[in-house]
Structure formats: structure tokens, C-alpha cells
Write a protein that holds these residues in place. Structure first.
Motif, PDB file in Angstrom:
ATOM      1  N   ASN C  78      -6.749  -4.931   1.303  1.00 38.03           N
ATOM      2  CA  ASN C  78      -6.827  -3.472   1.155  1.00 38.03           C
ATOM      3  C   ASN C  78      -6.515  -2.767   2.455  1.00 38.03           C
ATOM      4  O   ASN C  78      -5.805  -1.764   2.494  1.00 38.03           O
ATOM      5  CB  ASN C  78      -8.225  -3.060   0.672  1.00 38.03           C
ATOM      6  CG  ASN C  78      -8.452  -3.436  -0.772  1.00 38.03           C
ATOM      7  OD1 ASN C  78      -7.531  -3.500  -1.554  1.00 38.03           O
ATOM      8  ND2 ASN C  78      -9.700  -3.695  -1.120  1.00 38.03           N
ATOM      9  N   TYR C  79      -7.076  -3.275   3.535  1.00 39.13           N
ATOM     10  CA  TYR C  79      -6.874  -2.616   4.825  1.00 39.13           C
ATOM     11  C   TYR C  79      -5.420  -2.705   5.251  1.00 39.13           C
ATOM     12  O   TYR C  79      -4.866  -1.784   5.832  1.00 39.13           O
ATOM     13  CB  TYR C  79      -7.807  -3.223   5.873  1.00 39.13           C
ATOM     14  CG  TYR C  79      -9.243  -2.866   5.608  1.00 39.13           C
ATOM     15  CD1 TYR C  79     -10.091  -3.756   4.965  1.00 39.13           C
ATOM     16  CD2 TYR C  79      -9.744  -1.622   5.970  1.00 39.13           C
ATOM     17  CE1 TYR C  79     -11.405  -3.419   4.696  1.00 39.13           C
ATOM     18  CE2 TYR C  79     -11.054  -1.273   5.717  1.00 39.13           C
ATOM     19  CZ  TYR C  79     -11.885  -2.168   5.070  1.00 39.13           C
ATOM     20  OH  TYR C  79     -13.168  -1.828   4.796  1.00 39.13           O
ATOM     21  N   LYS C  80      -4.809  -3.869   4.957  1.00 36.32           N
ATOM     22  CA  LYS C  80      -3.385  -4.016   5.291  1.00 36.32           C
ATOM     23  C   LYS C  80      -2.575  -2.988   4.525  1.00 36.32           C
ATOM     24  O   LYS C  80      -1.673  -2.344   5.080  1.00 36.32           O
ATOM     25  CB  LYS C  80      -2.906  -5.441   4.921  1.00 36.32           C
ATOM     26  CG  LYS C  80      -3.118  -6.444   6.023  1.00 36.32           C
ATOM     27  CD  LYS C  80      -2.099  -7.591   5.926  1.00 36.32           C
ATOM     28  CE  LYS C  80      -2.820  -8.933   5.889  1.00 36.32           C
ATOM     29  NZ  LYS C  80      -2.080  -9.962   5.201  1.00 36.32           N
ATOM     30  N   SER C  81      -2.881  -2.824   3.223  1.00 36.94           N
ATOM     31  CA  SER C  81      -2.131  -1.851   2.424  1.00 36.94           C
ATOM     32  C   SER C  81      -2.342  -0.444   2.945  1.00 36.94           C
ATOM     33  O   SER C  81      -1.444   0.384   2.913  1.00 36.94           O
ATOM     34  CB  SER C  81      -2.561  -1.913   0.961  1.00 36.94           C
ATOM     35  OG  SER C  81      -2.632  -3.214   0.521  1.00 36.94           O
ATOM     36  N   LEU C  82      -3.550  -0.158   3.416  1.00 32.75           N
ATOM     37  CA  LEU C  82      -3.845   1.177   3.924  1.00 32.75           C
ATOM     38  C   LEU C  82      -2.933   1.546   5.088  1.00 32.75           C
ATOM     39  O   LEU C  82      -2.475   2.673   5.194  1.00 32.75           O
ATOM     40  CB  LEU C  82      -5.298   1.264   4.403  1.00 32.75           C
ATOM     41  CG  LEU C  82      -6.343   1.594   3.341  1.00 32.75           C
ATOM     42  CD1 LEU C  82      -7.717   1.609   3.962  1.00 32.75           C
ATOM     43  CD2 LEU C  82      -6.051   2.936   2.719  1.00 32.75           C
ATOM     44  N   LEU C  83      -2.675   0.543   5.949  1.00 32.71           N
ATOM     45  CA  LEU C  83      -1.860   0.823   7.125  1.00 32.71           C
ATOM     46  C   LEU C  83      -0.481   1.333   6.740  1.00 32.71           C
ATOM     47  O   LEU C  83       0.101   2.158   7.432  1.00 32.71           O
ATOM     48  CB  LEU C  83      -1.706  -0.451   7.961  1.00 32.71           C
ATOM     49  CG  LEU C  83      -2.880  -0.767   8.890  1.00 32.71           C
ATOM     50  CD1 LEU C  83      -2.679  -2.099   9.563  1.00 32.71           C
ATOM     51  CD2 LEU C  83      -3.016   0.329   9.932  1.00 32.71           C
ATOM     52  N   THR C  84       0.055   0.835   5.609  1.00 37.85           N
ATOM     53  CA  THR C  84       1.406   1.234   5.218  1.00 37.85           C
ATOM     54  C   THR C  84       1.397   2.322   4.148  1.00 37.85           C
ATOM     55  O   THR C  84       2.431   2.701   3.653  1.00 37.85           O
ATOM     56  CB  THR C  84       2.179   0.032   4.664  1.00 37.85           C
ATOM     57  OG1 THR C  84       1.403  -0.546   3.612  1.00 37.85           O
ATOM     58  CG2 THR C  84       2.414  -0.985   5.750  1.00 37.85           C
ATOM     59  N   ASP C  85       0.234   2.809   3.801  1.00 39.00           N
ATOM     60  CA  ASP C  85       0.167   3.808   2.735  1.00 39.00           C
ATOM     61  C   ASP C  85       0.416   5.194   3.306  1.00 39.00           C
ATOM     62  O   ASP C  85      -0.429   5.736   4.013  1.00 39.00           O
ATOM     63  CB  ASP C  85      -1.224   3.733   2.075  1.00 39.00           C
ATOM     64  CG  ASP C  85      -1.314   4.596   0.826  1.00 39.00           C
ATOM     65  OD1 ASP C  85      -0.352   5.335   0.540  1.00 39.00           O
ATOM     66  OD2 ASP C  85      -2.334   4.520   0.137  1.00 39.00           O
ATOM     67  N   THR C  86       1.579   5.765   3.010  1.00 42.35           N
ATOM     68  CA  THR C  86       1.894   7.092   3.551  1.00 42.35           C
ATOM     69  C   THR C  86       0.894   8.126   3.075  1.00 42.35           C
ATOM     70  O   THR C  86       0.599   9.084   3.776  1.00 42.35           O
ATOM     71  CB  THR C  86       3.295   7.557   3.125  1.00 42.35           C
ATOM     72  OG1 THR C  86       3.477   7.223   1.751  1.00 42.35           O
ATOM     73  CG2 THR C  86       4.355   6.940   3.972  1.00 42.35           C
ATOM     74  N   ASN C  87       0.357   7.937   1.867  1.00 39.19           N
ATOM     75  CA  ASN C  87      -0.632   8.892   1.367  1.00 39.19           C
ATOM     76  C   ASN C  87      -1.813   9.000   2.301  1.00 39.19           C
ATOM     77  O   ASN C  87      -2.346  10.081   2.536  1.00 39.19           O
ATOM     78  CB  ASN C  87      -1.123   8.476  -0.025  1.00 39.19           C
ATOM     79  CG  ASN C  87      -0.182   8.924  -1.111  1.00 39.19           C
ATOM     80  OD1 ASN C  87       0.357  10.013  -1.054  1.00 39.19           O
ATOM     81  ND2 ASN C  87       0.025   8.077  -2.085  1.00 39.19           N
ATOM     82  N   LEU C  88      -2.255   7.849   2.821  1.00 34.87           N
ATOM     83  CA  LEU C  88      -3.417   7.877   3.699  1.00 34.87           C
ATOM     84  C   LEU C  88      -3.116   8.633   4.974  1.00 34.87           C
ATOM     85  O   LEU C  88      -3.912   9.461   5.431  1.00 34.87           O
ATOM     86  CB  LEU C  88      -3.886   6.451   4.025  1.00 34.87           C
ATOM     87  CG  LEU C  88      -5.096   6.458   4.967  1.00 34.87           C
ATOM     88  CD1 LEU C  88      -6.304   6.996   4.226  1.00 34.87           C
ATOM     89  CD2 LEU C  88      -5.382   5.075   5.504  1.00 34.87           C
ATOM     90  N   TRP C  89      -1.951   8.379   5.577  1.00 39.00           N
ATOM     91  CA  TRP C  89      -1.625   9.060   6.823  1.00 39.00           C
ATOM     92  C   TRP C  89      -1.485  10.557   6.603  1.00 39.00           C
ATOM     93  O   TRP C  89      -1.933  11.370   7.400  1.00 39.00           O
ATOM     94  CB  TRP C  89      -0.353   8.471   7.442  1.00 39.00           C
ATOM     95  CG  TRP C  89      -0.593   7.074   7.887  1.00 39.00           C
ATOM     96  CD1 TRP C  89      -0.132   5.926   7.311  1.00 39.00           C
ATOM     97  CD2 TRP C  89      -1.419   6.660   8.994  1.00 39.00           C
ATOM     98  NE1 TRP C  89      -0.608   4.830   7.976  1.00 39.00           N
ATOM     99  CE2 TRP C  89      -1.399   5.250   9.016  1.00 39.00           C
ATOM    100  CE3 TRP C  89      -2.157   7.352   9.956  1.00 39.00           C
ATOM    101  CZ2 TRP C  89      -2.093   4.520   9.971  1.00 39.00           C
ATOM    102  CZ3 TRP C  89      -2.842   6.615  10.907  1.00 39.00           C
ATOM    103  CH2 TRP C  89      -2.809   5.212  10.904  1.00 39.00           C
ATOM    104  N   LEU C  90      -0.865  10.931   5.460  1.00 41.01           N
ATOM    105  CA  LEU C  90      -0.766  12.349   5.115  1.00 41.01           C
ATOM    106  C   LEU C  90      -2.161  12.945   4.979  1.00 41.01           C
ATOM    107  O   LEU C  90      -2.439  14.027   5.485  1.00 41.01           O
ATOM    108  CB  LEU C  90      -0.027  12.517   3.784  1.00 41.01           C
ATOM    109  CG  LEU C  90       1.477  12.712   3.874  1.00 41.01           C
ATOM    110  CD1 LEU C  90       2.063  12.701   2.469  1.00 41.01           C
ATOM    111  CD2 LEU C  90       1.781  14.021   4.563  1.00 41.01           C
TER     112      LEU C  90
END
Lengths: 423, 274, 316
Positions: C78-90
Motif C-alpha cells: 500500500n505504501y509503495k502504491s501511495l508513493l506513485t499515486d498522483t491523487n495523494l500528492w494532489l
């Protein structure tokens, strides 16, 4: 000091009050022999009176069963249901809809009713076929159809009269719709010919089918969005906006098409059958509008959705729950629903009673569409690909990308989700 | 004299400007509560209804068990407010004025509760209440709300501003901490306690998700949970919802007016040490 | 002068009137005993109802928990996916922007209002109650009213602007300004709320200071900046910590005022909105738990920074 005394009195009083309210509730659940209490979970305040009437009728003929109706507002209904499911505490009987049925069935939260239907010789032909299919997962039936809704074309008679254009009828096709919409748009009066919002059940789910396409394959394994037919079913709405016959997406987000229609700003609009009672009550629409079946494109098609009554798999009273669900699917319950006019009953013979309550409109149009109705598109993880649809289509409606590009992307992501479901 | 008068007039002007900005949305709420549903969704919007439709208020009270809502909300709010004022102040005093091992670490753990989205507590709290057999009761509404990291933090700050001399004298005389807390510190912290009481009451009054999830019968609902049922899947009866919301506000306003006097005239020691 | 001295002597008299006990155990034991005893009810309650769920969430962030609580261990996926999730950075960007703008403005306005409401003018109760009204209203009703106010074609704001021949923008559907529209609503809500805390804080400032300043000839503005603000710093510290924590968790306004089909969603969705979407709309409760943990880490870091910095500007 005065404050301390006040504090302790307040604390004491409220704790005592809470104990007493707790106490009175537990003594009343001391029941007579074989007295059974069922909980019935629903979400629509408008239908609550009808549901309570049905419960009263049921309790009269089943004196050992009491049913408590528990209403949760729609916005929070599924969150609450999930919490109750995780805690092992679902209501005995509750409302279910298309997007969630597969999730709850495969999550083993529902009691299958196929055998019970057979044992009691329940005749399911009284329900539209597509509804029964909707609530059948992997050849097991789980839901007793309760009501159904389709979408039809509403039109403002006054605007048509003023422009001396004949009303829509069942000979119309999409081109005619487009043409008339352009004709009736009058920006100086702030009137649009039609609304083309980003709506699935009230919009593109129907037109995709009408173009000969599909949203999800019957075996729930493949998305139909990358086929040309589906892309056409989306593009037709964008054409209306391009023609200037429809408000922009931004405008329709701020003000719902139904509100525009009720304010005399729309000549035509697609609306689901749940709007019948609303349009009948509204001061403007009650005598100025009417409804007709949707125009055809390559073929006639309509997407049908309907709620089902389901039973909790771990209910403590399976027999009583089944008796109640059987009653809900029967003549008496459906006639009560029909008279109340809030939802179209699934029981076909009760339809006439429903249409009596909305005589001023051609509500029969909704029932005519049953002939060519298709099941509402859904699967186990409907929520996931609904989000994909929404995220991509909003860019299309905002003019940031083309229908084709968006549909291809949706199909790609949707297929991935469906593949994961079927692993 | 005129300098003071013009100063007062200036303050009034600023305040009135602020008040207009603040209450305009309310005026709209009040107007909407007296329109018919059709009038409330008219485009372009109608500002004044054709006539005053008090039936929206009647309908709100008729379709919802408002009396029950009031009772439930009042009982659970009073219990939570009093509970928090007592429990949080006790803990806050200890965190602020007593040296004990692990004090700072425990306080940071307490604070960390505030730093996660509140929705993560819904399911676990539901399961605990279920195990205690308290689902669908007033006690379920009260129980988790008796404990507050926010209240503890707020009061700790207040206690930290009181002069140290107070305790030192008392301890020399052999008083235990509880006495100091109850007899000395609490009266002095009235403004902070009042502020906490107002916030806790407010939060409890408007809390939506928890009452909706943990209770199922309409008789056990609170005001905000009960009013939420006015929002349907496709349509919302705006005028009745506004009427209901306005009916739900006035106890809190009454409470605020009463409590205001208490902390305005309250005596505080904060900031007065040299 | 009189008030403060009265209070201290009152308190001292109380202390002297209390019964005396023999000092039996060492002070340290006494302190530990009372310390633990007095924090026990609150901490025990928090442990059961809040801290235990917190750790459960931490655990679930390493799983792929679905709708009904079923899960399988997935490690740090999950954490790995978070790093690449543009939604999270937005979402992080939106939340940060929202916080940086709304918190200082809200604090400044609420201090100003509290100071004004502390003056000797008539009608204080009425003013205070009116400013407090927004804080008291049901969020759902508030959202509905503001949506109408902001309506680009028919809302009150654009209607007034049109009277000045200005064409008002699409407040809630224009991605460039939707976030600021939400900020206005949140400031509107929180000024009354914070005003209550600051009123309590200002009450605690001894009148002596103001009297002395009057005598020295300082005007109200000077008094405000040289007396009120510095002595209010403990309260300001508290309000800024709580406001920061609160605004990092913004969700309700966005959820109720921006529809899921709005193009403005990407530029307004907050981290908690993302959490809600994943937990309850996408049934990805494991992923959502990871989002909650990331949010916690961010807030914790910022709070610790604030606490460390307080020595520089807070006067206890």
C-alpha cells in the motif's frame, strides 16, 4: 461551591436518565412465546409511510412476528450497512440495489432464496425478467424484486406550444430529438432545448444500449466501452452540448436539470420514473409537462433498475424473515406501494393502480419500456469502475478530452477491475 | 468624551459589518424554511416566498419524532459535556502540574488521537459497543464521547498558565493533588472549563456519523442524525430540512447565551504573573 | 490590581482553611500516585476507544482489507502504491494550501473580533451570539446554503456582483478557484468558534496592563499589538496547533459542496476525502488505512515542529 454542586447534579441526572432509558428498552423486549422481532432496513423517507403500512398489514396476519422499520438516509446507508456487516449485525431484511448485490452475495452476507421460492411455489413471472436476473448471482436467487425504474423523455408542453412544434411521440429518433432541441433553444429567454448532463441511468446507459452497445458483458468479464457503439452512445450527448441546445456541464453541476425543468428553462429532459410524484406535486410542472418513451437510435432500449428485498445470511429468524419477504413480494404489499405512488411496484398486475395515482401524466411510457429493458450494469466491484467512469467522463463533459479517448481508458481500467474480480 | 464616543462608534461599525457577513447565509436559511419546495428550487431564485409557509415547521415536527430527538440529544450532550469537563480537567491538571514518570510520552500518545481522520474510529468503536451489548442505546451515544484528547489538551494549556505559587503553598501544608485540583485549580480555570463545555456541547449536538451508525431506531436518534433522513436519494425537501435545522439550533444558542456570562465574568489568573 | 490580589489572597485563604495531613510518603511517590490516578479515566477511555482503533488501523494499512473486514497481508504494498499515486500528492498539495491560507486568516479575524467584543460597548451579548451562529449550525444545512450563494448563474454573490457589472466566476466548479471558495466557508465557520477561545484568553489578561498603557498614552491599536497579542500567545499557540490539526483533516465541506463529477474535485480533494473515497466508495480499506497513517505522520511532524518552536514566541 455552587458550581460543584451543579456539576455533580447534572452528571448524576444525565447518567441516571441514560440508565432509565436503557432499562425501559430492555424490559419491553421480554417477549411472549415464539414472539419474533424482525428488523427491516430501508433508506427512503418518502416511502416510509408505505413501508409502515405494509408492515401493519403483515403483522395482522402474522401475529407472532413484529417488524421494526429502520431508516438510514441514503448517503450513509451503505457505510452503515458495511459496518453492520463487518460487525455481524445486519438487519434481518433490508433493501438492496444493483450496484451492491454481487458484493453482498459473494461476501456471504445474504441468504439465498432459490429453494424457498421453489418450495413455496412462488410464481416469479409476475416480475420483470431483468429484475429477477439482477438479483440472481451465480444461479442463486437472493432478492425479491420490490420496485423498478426506467428513464423516459419529459417535455414542457408550454414551450412546445409557444414555438408551435408538435409534442414528442413514439415515432421520434435521436436525429429528430437533436433537431427539435436546436429549434426550441432560445438563449434570449434563457431556455434550452434539452439537458445533456453526465448521467448514467438517466443518460448514457440508455443511449449506449440504443446504439447497440453494452456497458458490461453478460458474463461480467468484459467492458463494452471500447466498442464504437458505446462511444457513439456517449458522443450523442456531447453533440447536443456542441449544438448549443444544452446548458454546459458546469451549469448543470451548479443547477440540476430537474430544477431547470421545473423552472421552465428546459424544453425536454430525460428523467427516471422516481420523479413522477415530484413533478406531480411541483406547482409549475403539475399541469405543464408530460412524458413519452425515449426516442430510438439504432434500436429501442432502456436500462432498468430496481430495488430488491434481501435476507441477512446470519439472521436469527430465517423462517420469519422469509415469511416477511414473501409477503413483500406479494399482491397486497405491492398494491400498497402502488397506491402510495412513491415507487413503481415490481409486481406487474399492480401497475394499473400505480398509474391511477399519476393520471395527469402519460406515466405508462415507463411501463412500455419494460418490453425492451436491459439489466442495470453492475458487478461485484461496481463502485470501483463507477469511479473510473465518473473520473474519465467528467473530463469529456468539460471538453478536456474526447469521448473516444475516455471510453478506451475506461474500458482498459474496467477490464483490469473485472479481471481481478474473477480471479 | 467625543474621542471615546467615536471610538465606540467605530467599533460598532466594524462589528456590524462583520455581523452582516456572518448572518447573511442564515437569513437565506430562514427565508428558505418558509418557501414551498417548488419555490426553493426555482431558477432564478426567489428571495421572498409568496406567503409564509409555517407548514414546513409543522411537517418537520410531524414526520420526525422531534421531541425524542431533543431528549436524546440533550441527554447525551449534557452527559458528554459534564463527563469531559470532569475527566479531562482531572487529567489535564495532572499533565500540567504533576511530575510523574512518562508524563510527556503519555501526553503525546494522547495528542496523536487528534491527528488521524475521525472516520477510522467508526468501525472499531462500533464493534466495542456491540460487544458491550449497547447497540441502539443512549449510552452508546455517550460512551466514547466521555474521553477527549482535545479537552485534555485545551485544559492543560489553561492549567499551565496558572501561577506555581498556588500549589507550593498547598503542598507544604500537606494537601494532596486531588484537593488542590478540586478546591483551588478548578474554580480558577472557569473560562477554560466553560470554553470546553461549549465546544463539547457543540460537537455532540451536531455529530452525525456516530449516532447514525450506532443507533437504528428513530427513537434513539439525535437531532442531526434524524434531520439527515430529510435528504433522499434523488430529492431533498430543502424547506423542511432548513426548518428542522433552525429548530435544532436554538437550544445551543440559548446555552451559549447563558454560558457567555459565566466566562465573561469569570476570574482567570492566566497571564497575570509578573 | 485589586482583582488579581483578591484572587491570590482568596486562594491562599482557601489553602489555609483546608485540613492538614501529615506528609507520609516521599513527594515523588505521591506525585506518581496522583498523577497516574488522575489521568487514568481519560487515558483508559482513550486507550480503549481511540488508541486501540488507531493501532488496528496501522495494522490494516499493511493488508488489502475489503468491504466486510476480510483481509490478507500485503506488507508495504500500500505504501509503495501511495508513493506513485498522483491523487495523494494532489490531495496533499490541496490540503497544505488550504491550511496555509485558512488558518492564519481565521486566527487573525477571530482575535480581532474577540478584542472588539471585549470593549466596553453595548450589545456585547447580541454581537457574540451572532458571530457564534455559524459554529452552531448543522454542517449539511450550511453546505446547502453556501452552494446556493456560490451558484455561478443564480447565486446571491454573483447577483450582487452583476449589479456592479462584474461577471462573477464559477465559484465551485472552476478548478482554479474552487479551493478558495471552500476556504471562505471554513473561515466563516471557524471565526465564531475560535473567537470563543480567544475571548476566554483575553479575559485572563489583567486589566492593569491596559490601565498602565492608557496612562502612558498608548492608543487602542498600540495596546492591541503590544499587550493583547503578546499575552495571548499561549492561547494563540493552542488555537494554531488545533487549527492546523483540524484543517489538515478537512473533509465535510468538500464532500458536501463539490460533487464527485466535478472537474474541480482534483484541485480541492483533501487527504481525508481521499481516505473516505478509498474506504467507503472503492472498498479499499487497507489502502485507506495507509492514507490515514501518512496523514498522521504529516500532522505529527508539523505539530512537533510547532511545539519545538513555541519556546521562541509563546510567553507562559
Amino acid at each position: 461551591m455552587k458550581n460543584k454542586k451543579l456539576l455533580s447534579i447534572l452528571l448524576g441526572a444525565s447518567l441516571i436518565a441514560s440508565i432509565f432509558t436503557g432499562c425501559s428498552e430492555s424490559t419491553s423486549s421480554n417477549s411472549k412465546d415464539k414472539q419474533v422481532t424482525l428488523t427491516y432496513g430501508i433508506w427512503d423517507k418518502n416511502q416510509e409511510p408505505a413501508m409502515k403500512e405494509i408492515v401493519a398489514a403483515f403483522e395482522k396476519t402474522h401475529t407472532n412476528i413484529k417488524v421494526k422499520v429502520e431508516l438510514t438516509p441514503y448517503k450513509q446507508y451503505w457505510t452503515k450497512l458495511e459496518t453492520e456487516a463487518t460487525g455481524g449485525n445486519l438487519p434481518d431484511v433490508f433493501w438492496m440495489n444493483g450496484p451492491h448485490i454481487a458484493q453482498y452475495a459473494s461476501g456471504k452476507m445474504l441468504m439465498p432464496i432459490t429453494d424457498k421460492l421453489k418450495k413455496d411455489n412462488f410464481d416469479t413471472s409476475v416480475f420483470p425478467e431483468s429484475l429477477i436476473k439482477l438479483y440472481t448471482i451465480k444461479d442463486e436467487k437472493y432478492g425479491m424484486p420490490k420496485d423498478w425504474d426506467t428513464t423516459a423523455l419529459w417535455y414542457n408542453k408550454k414551450i412546445f406550444d409557444d414555438a408551435k412544434v408538435p409534442y414528442p411521440d413514439d415515432t421520434w429518433d435521436w436525429n429528430k430529438l437533436r433537431e427539435v432541441a436546436k429549434k426550441l433553444t432560445d438563449k434570449s429567454k434563457g431556455i434550452y432545448g434539452i439537458a445533456a448532463p453526465q448521467e448514467d441511468q438517466q443518460g448514457y446507459y440508455n443511449t449506449i444500449l440504443q446504439c447497440g452497445g453494452f456497458v458490461i458483458s453478460d458474463d461480467k468479464k468484459v467492458s463494452g466501452y471500447d466498442k464504437t457503439e458505446a462511444i457513439e452512445g456517449i458522443q450523442c450527448w456531447l453533440d447536443l452540448i456542441k449544438d448549443g441546445s444544452s446548458p454546459t456541464a458546469q451549469q448543470m453541476e451548479a443547477t440540476q436539470p430537474s430544477n431547470l425543468f421545473e423552472s421552465g428553462k428546459l424544453a425536454m429532459v430525460y428523467q427516471g420514473s422516481w420523479m413522477l410524484s415530484e413533478f406531480a406535486k411541483n406547482e409549475y410542472t403539475k399541469d405543464k409537462v408530460d412524458v413519452v418513451v425515449m426516442p430510438k437510435m439504432k434500436t429501442r432500449a432502456a436500462v432498468i433498475h430496481g430495488l430488491g428485498n434481501v435476507i441477512y445470511s446470519k439472521t436469527k429468524n430465517p423462517e420469519a424473515a422469509w415469511e416477511f419477504v414473501k409477503f413483500l413480494g406479494g399482491k397486497e404489499a405491492n398494491e400498497i406501494q402502488a397506491k402510495a405512488g412513491a415507487a413503481i411496484p415490481a409486481y406487474k398486475p399492480a401497475l394499473n393502480i400505480f398509474f391511477d395515482s399519476t393520471k395527469q401524466f402519460n406515466a405508462k411510457a415507463y411501463a412500455d419500456e419494460l418490453e425492451y429493458s436491459f439489466m442495470y450494469p453492475c458487478s461485484k466491484d461496481t463502485g470501483k469502475w463507477n469511479a473510473v467512469e465518473g473520473d474519465n467522463f467528467k473530463k469529456v463533459w468539460a471538453g478536456q478530452t474526447t469521448a473516444e479517448a475516455a471510453c478506451k481508458k475506461i474500458a482498459e481500467d474496467m477490464n483490469k477491475i473485472l479481471a481481478a474480480e474473477n480471479k | 468624551m467625543s474621542k471615546a464616543k467615536s471610538k465606540k462608534a467605530f467599533i460598532h461599525c466594524l462589528l456590524i459589518f462583520g455581523v452582516i457577513l456572518t448572518i447573511t447565509p442564515f437569513l437565506w436559511m430562514i427565508l428558505t424554511s418558509m418557501k414551498t419546495l417548488g419555490e426553493s428550487t426555482q431558477i432564478p431564485p426567489i428571495i421572498f416566498p409568496k406567503k409564509l409557509n409555517w407548514q414546513n415547521y409543522k411537517e418537520a415536527v410531524a414526520t420526525l419524532p422531534f421531541i425524542k430527538f431533543y431528549i436524546n440529544t440533550i441527554i447525551s450532550t449534557v452527559a458528554k459535556t459534564v463527563g469531559q469537563v470532569v475527566l479531562c480537567s482531572m487529567a489535564a491538571y495532572a499533565f500540567a502540574r504533576i511530575e510523574f514518570p512518562g508524563r510527556n510520552i503519555i501526553f503525546i500518545i494522547v495528542l496523536s488521537v487528534l491527528m488521524v481522520p475521525g472516520q477510522i474510529f467508526l468501525l472499531p468503536q462500533y464493534m466495542i459497543i456491540q460487544k458491550l451489548g449497547l447497540l441502539n442505546t443512549i449510552r452508546a451515544l455517550i460512551l466514547p464521547g466521555l474521553f477527549s484528547a482535545f479537552g485534555t489538551f485545551l485544559l492543560r494549556q489553561f492549567f499551565m498558565t496558572l501561577p506555581k505559587e498556588l500549589e507550593e503553598a498547598a503542598i507544604l501544608d500537606g494537601c494532596n493533588h486531588f484537593r488542590i485540583y478540586w478546591n483551588i485549580m478548578m474554580p480558577l480555570a472557569k473560562p477554560g472549563l466553560t470554553a470546553l463545555a461549549i465546544f463539547t456541547a457543540l460537537w455532540s449536538w451536531n455529530d452525525l456519523m456516530w449516532p447514525l451508525i450506532v443507533n437504528t431506531s428513530p427513537e434513539k436518534m439525535t437531532l442531526s442524525a434524524g434531520l439527515a433522513s430529510m435528504q433522499g436519494q434523488h430529492l431533498t425537501n430543502y424547506p423542511v430540512l432548513m426548518a428542522g435545522s433552525l429548530l435544532a439550533i436554538w437550544p445551543m444558542i440559548l446555552l451559549f447565551i447563558i454560558f457567555q456570562k459565566s466566562f465573561v465574568e469569570g476570574i482567570a489568573m492566566s497571564g497575570s504573573k509578573s | 490590581m485589586m482583582n488579581t490580589e483578591n484572587n491570590i489572597s482568596k486562594a491562599n485563604r482557601k489553602i489555609n482553611s483546608l485540613p492538614k495531613h501529615k506528609a507520609s510518603s516521599t513527594k515523588k511517590f505521591n506525585d506518581s500516585f496522583w498523577g497516574y490516578l488522575m489521568i487514568f479515566p481519560t487515558v483508559a477511555g482513550l486507550l480503549i476507544f481511540y488508541i486501540y482503533p488507531f493501532f488496528k488501523t496501522f495494522f490494516y494499512s499493511f493488508t488489502n482489507m475489503g468491504a466486510f473486514g476480510e483481509y490478507a497481508w500485503t506488507g508495504i504494498q500500500n505504501y509503495k502504491s501511495l508513493l506513485t499515486d498522483t491523487n495523494l500528492w494532489l490531495a496533499l498539495r490541496n490540503t497544505l494550501l488550504y491550511t496555509i491560507i485558512s488558518v492564519p486568516i481565521s486566527i487573525f479575524l477571530s482575535i480581532t473580533v474577540a478584542a472588539l467584543l471585549n470593549a466596553k460597548i453595548k450589545g456585547l451579548t447580541v454581537y457574540r451570539t451572532l458571530f457564534f451562529l455559524p459554529a452552531v449550525t448543522m454542517p449539511a444545512a450550511v453546505a446547502m446554503v453556501w452552494k446556493w450563494l456560490y451558484n455561478s448563474d443564480y447565486g446571491l454573490i454573483n447577483y450582487i456582483l452583476s449589479k456592479f457589472s462584474i461577471k462573477g466566476p464559477a465559484w465551485l466548479s472552476d478548478p482554479k478557484i474552487a479551493l478558495y471558495s471552500i476556504i471562505v466557508v471554513s473561515i466563516w465557520m471557524t471565526v465564531g468558534y475560535n473567537m470563543v477561545i480567544f475571548l476566554a484568553g483575553i479575559q485572563g489578561i489583567s486589566k492593569n496592563y491596559y490601565e498602565a498603557a492608557e496612562i502612558d498614552g498608548a492608543g487602542p491599536i498600540a495596546q492591541f499589538f503590544k499587550i493583547t497579542i503578546p499575552l495571548l500567545t499561549p492561547t494563540i499557540f493552542f488555537v494554531s496547533v488545533m487549527s492546523l490539526i483540524g484543517s489538515f483533516q478537512v473533509f465535510d465541506y468538500i464532500f458536501m459542496m463539490i460533487s464527485t463529477n466535478s472537474v474541480a474535485l482534483e484541485s480541492t480533494q483533501s487527504v481525508v476525502y481521499l481516505f473516505y473515497k478509498n474506504a467507503f466508495m472503492l472498498q479499499e480499506k487497507g489502502y485507506a488505512s495507509a492514507i490515514a497513517m501518512v496523514l498522521f505522520a504529516v500532522i505529527m511532524i508539523i505539530t512537533v515542529i510547532q511545539i519545538k518552536l513555541q519556546k521562541r514566541w509563546v510567553n507562559y
